[in-house]
Scaffold this active site. Structure first.
Site, mmCIF file in Angstrom:
data_model
loop_
_atom_site.group_PDB
_atom_site.id
_atom_site.type_symbol
_atom_site.label_atom_id
_atom_site.label_comp_id
_atom_site.label_asym_id
_atom_site.label_seq_id
_atom_site.Cartn_x
_atom_site.Cartn_y
_atom_site.Cartn_z
ATOM 1 C CE LYS A 126 -4.383 1.218 0.217
ATOM 2 N NZ LYS A 126 -5.582 0.557 -0.333
ATOM 3 C CG ASP A 166 -7.290 3.599 -0.930
ATOM 4 O OD1 ASP A 166 -7.857 2.505 -0.849
ATOM 5 O OD2 ASP A 166 -7.278 4.407 0.021
#
Ligand code: NDP
Length: 444
Positions: A126, A166
């Site tokens: 991430k 995201d």
């Protein structure tokens, strides 16, 4: 002290001031007790849990860029490459002022188990930055994305690490970052997913997380004897996940009546008008007050409040810890039967426990929102074979993946004596595959 407790204490001690990361680790470890207990000696000898809670690599970097007034701005950039046991690192990039290392670590840790649940060959990672695209001009967003990618490109690649979008990172940001990667590396390759259709993107990727959430929710309800049609749905968020969750819910005959952003929330008793919502959020990038202006019966309220609305199904699709114990109590009091997480860790741990204890069917994000990353992996496959599949083909595979995830987590929960505990089922099923791959690959 048990191995699980020891490792959790170590995580808190070694990662101070990262409460979201502690929370994500605690939730996973708690539900793994039953599995760890059976293999404690070997796992402890091999420090399996210590390795699992420690990222393989963390990259932190300066992101300088020039705003429209000629002023230089500086943001913090991150990429956490958490675990590559089952495939190249894969996970989104978040651009939001709240981003810090602890947030990215929590998201990366969750991603490892989520990606494992998809049954595709993708490891977990991430990244992101404390940059806020809201209120910035397109040129400023481009300047930021180019600077961000100028550093990130050293650490990623189609067989190494493939980031996606995201919060705050949509088609526009992915386009600017892809352009910069290509310019620096002189390579046209599938290094980012969520790309535009004209340059290697996959049909149905935009819809995938929201649609996938509903495919899983539908299967969950069917298998538990709850009708799907005409159910009232409360949704939070008004971004990518929320919009396509609302769209698929409507296609399934449900009635979503709420949405929200970081300023306020909408209650539209006639059901959310998707055309208006898309225009406000996807085209105009405006606030939800604009939605209320266009819908006579819709109410706009400042702050948070979606979970106080009477609903059968609740789908938190905004951000972490947005549904707390007080909210969970309101949902139960109002007769809510199902909560499926579209966002990552939107429900606090005490709220989760309360919902489960009250008999609400609860599926955590790492299972329920895995459709996004699964379709990203399908985009990687298409890029590798230099072909594009039809919308129906991708959507069909997505649906099958989500239905399989539901049955995998249901089976895992039953197998370990936790029938109906889909949080335990998701954590156990996700963990076992990663653990086996790590053990097979030796101490690396
Ligand atoms: P978007 O940026 O498209 O939308 C996020 C939405 O949530 C916006 O409406 C935003 O409002 C709201 N929001 C964000 N932060 C806050 C906050 N602190 N308080 C209140 N509201 C907030 O993001 P996505 O829809 O892509 O992501 C939503 C969630 O889903 C995140 O948890 C993400 O990690 C998760 N997720 C996303 C996937 C994807 O494919 N996009 C895949 C799997 C999970 P505002 O615009 O006002 O900030």
């Amino acid at each position: 002290m048990s191995y699980v407790d020891e490792v959790y204490e170590l995580v808190v001690q070694k990662n101070p001031a990262q409460p979201e990361f502690h929370q994500a680790v605690k939730e996973v470890l708690e539900s793994l007790r039953v599995v760890i207990g059976k293999n404690e000696k070997v796992y402890r000898r091999d420090a399996l849990l210590e390795r699992m809670v420690t990222p393989e690599r963390i990259v932190m970097f300066r992101v300088p860029w020039v705003d429209d007034k000629g002023q230089v701005q500086v943001n913090n950039g991150f990429r956490v490459q958490f675990n590559s046991a089952i495939g190249p690192y894969k996970g989104g990039l978040r651009f939001h002022p709240s981003v810090n290392l602890g947030i990215i670590k929590f998201l990366g840790f969750e991603q490892v188990f989520k990606n494992s649940l998809t049954s595709l060959a993708i490891g977990g990672g991430k990244g992101g930055a404390d940059f806020d695209p809201k209120g910035k001009s397109d040129r400023e967003v481009m300047a930021f994305c180019q600077s961000f990618m100028t550093e990130l490109q050293r650490h990623i690649g189609p067989d190494t690490d493939v980031p996606a979008g995201d919060i705050g990172v949509g088609a526009r940001e992915i386009g600017f970052m892809y352009g910069q990667y290509k310019k620096i590396r002189n390579a046209y390759e599938g290094v980012l997913t969520g790309k535009g259709l004209s340059y290697g993107g996959s049909l149905a990727r935009t819809q995938a997380t929201g649609y996938g959430l509903l495919y899983l929710t539908e299967e969950l309800m069917k298998c538990n004897g709850i009708p799907v049609k005409d159910q009232i749905v409360a949704v939070s968020g008004a971004g990518n996940v929320a919009i396509y969750a609302i769209e698929k819910a409507q296609q399934l005959g449900m009635k979503p009546v709420t949405c929200s952003d970081s300023s306020g929330w909408i209650y539209d008793p006639d059901g959310i008008d998707l055309k208006v919502l898309k225009d406000v959020k996807e085209v105009k990038r405006a606030r939800l007050t604009e939605y209320a202006k266009k819908r006579k019966k819709a109410e706009y309220h400042e702050g948070k409040g979606v979970w106080g609305v009477k609903c059968d199904v609740a789908l938190p699709c905004a951000t972490q810890n947005e549904l707390d114990l007080a909210d969970a109590k309101k949902l139960v009091k109002n007769g809510c039967k199902v909560v499926c997480e579209g966002a990552n860790m939107p429900t606090t741990m005490d709220a989760t426990a309360f919902l489960q204890k009250s008999g609400v069917l609860f599926v955590c994000g790492k299972a329920a929102n895995a459709g996004g990353v699964a379709t990203s992996a399908l985009e990687m496959s298409q890029n590798s074979e230099r072909l594009s599949w039809t919308f129906e083909e991708v959507d069909g595979k997505l649906k099958q993946i989500m239905v399989n995830i539901y049955h995998n987590i249901d089976d895992a929960a039953k197998k370990y004596g936790k029938k109906g505990d889909y949080v335990a089922g998701a954590n156990i099923a996700g963990f076992l595959k990663v653990a086996e791959a790590m053990q097979a690959q030796g101490i690396v």
